[in-house]
Design a protein around this motif. Structure first.
Motif, short mmCIF file in Angstrom:
data_model
loop_
_atom_site.label_atom_id
_atom_site.label_comp_id
_atom_site.label_asym_id
_atom_site.label_seq_id
_atom_site.Cartn_x
_atom_site.Cartn_y
_atom_site.Cartn_z
N LEU A 77 0.97 -1.44 -0.16
CA LEU A 77 0.33 0.01 0.27
C LEU A 77 0.68 1.11 -0.29
O LEU A 77 0.66 2.61 -0.50
CB LEU A 77 -0.96 0.12 1.45
N ALA A 78 1.77 1.16 0.81
CA ALA A 78 2.88 2.46 0.87
C ALA A 78 3.59 2.90 -0.65
O ALA A 78 3.60 3.91 -1.26
CB ALA A 78 4.19 2.39 1.96
N SER B 76 2.51 1.73 -2.85
CA SER B 76 1.73 1.91 -4.41
C SER B 76 0.85 3.74 -4.34
O SER B 76 0.64 4.62 -5.18
CB SER B 76 0.10 1.38 -4.19
N SER B 77 0.69 3.90 -2.85
CA SER B 77 0.36 5.49 -2.93
C SER B 77 1.87 6.04 -2.87
O SER B 77 1.10 7.71 -3.61
CB SER B 77 0.48 5.65 -1.04
N ARG C 228 3.79 5.44 -5.73
CA ARG C 228 3.82 6.05 -7.05
C ARG C 228 2.18 6.70 -7.22
O ARG C 228 2.82 7.95 -8.07
CB ARG C 228 3.48 4.67 -7.92
N SER C 229 1.36 7.01 -6.91
CA SER C 229 0.32 8.12 -7.16
C SER C 229 0.27 9.10 -6.59
O SER C 229 0.45 10.09 -7.63
CB SER C 229 -0.96 7.26 -6.69
N ARG C 230 1.00 9.70 -5.88
CA ARG C 230 1.39 11.09 -5.25
C ARG C 230 3.03 11.61 -6.43
O ARG C 230 3.13 12.34 -6.44
CB ARG C 230 1.93 11.47 -3.48
#
Length: 67
Positions: A50-51, A53-54, A56-58
């Motif tokens: 989760l860390a 993937s978040s 990457r999105s930021r």
């Protein structure tokens, strides 16, 4: 003490206890220790995924250091 501090202390105790169980299980602890160790490692993997993937999105479409 506020409720937030109590929750954070509780989470910290769970993390430390999980780490102790991982080390103990690696040295051949009892069955319940191996179960707690497996749960701890599974939760750590989910949190890590989760860390990432978040993160990457930021970062958006900027350059990545993974190249």
């Amino acid at each position: 003490m506020s409720v937030t501090v109590l929750v954070l202390v509780g989470v910290l105790l769970l993390v430390v206890g999980g780490c102790v169980c991982v080390v103990w299980a690696s040295r051949g602890g009892p069955r319940w220790v191996r179960v707690v160790s497996s749960v701890t490692l599974g939760v750590a993997e989910v949190v890590g995924t989760l860390a990432r993937s978040s993160g990457r999105s930021r970062s958006g479409s900027g350059s990545s250091s993974d190249d």
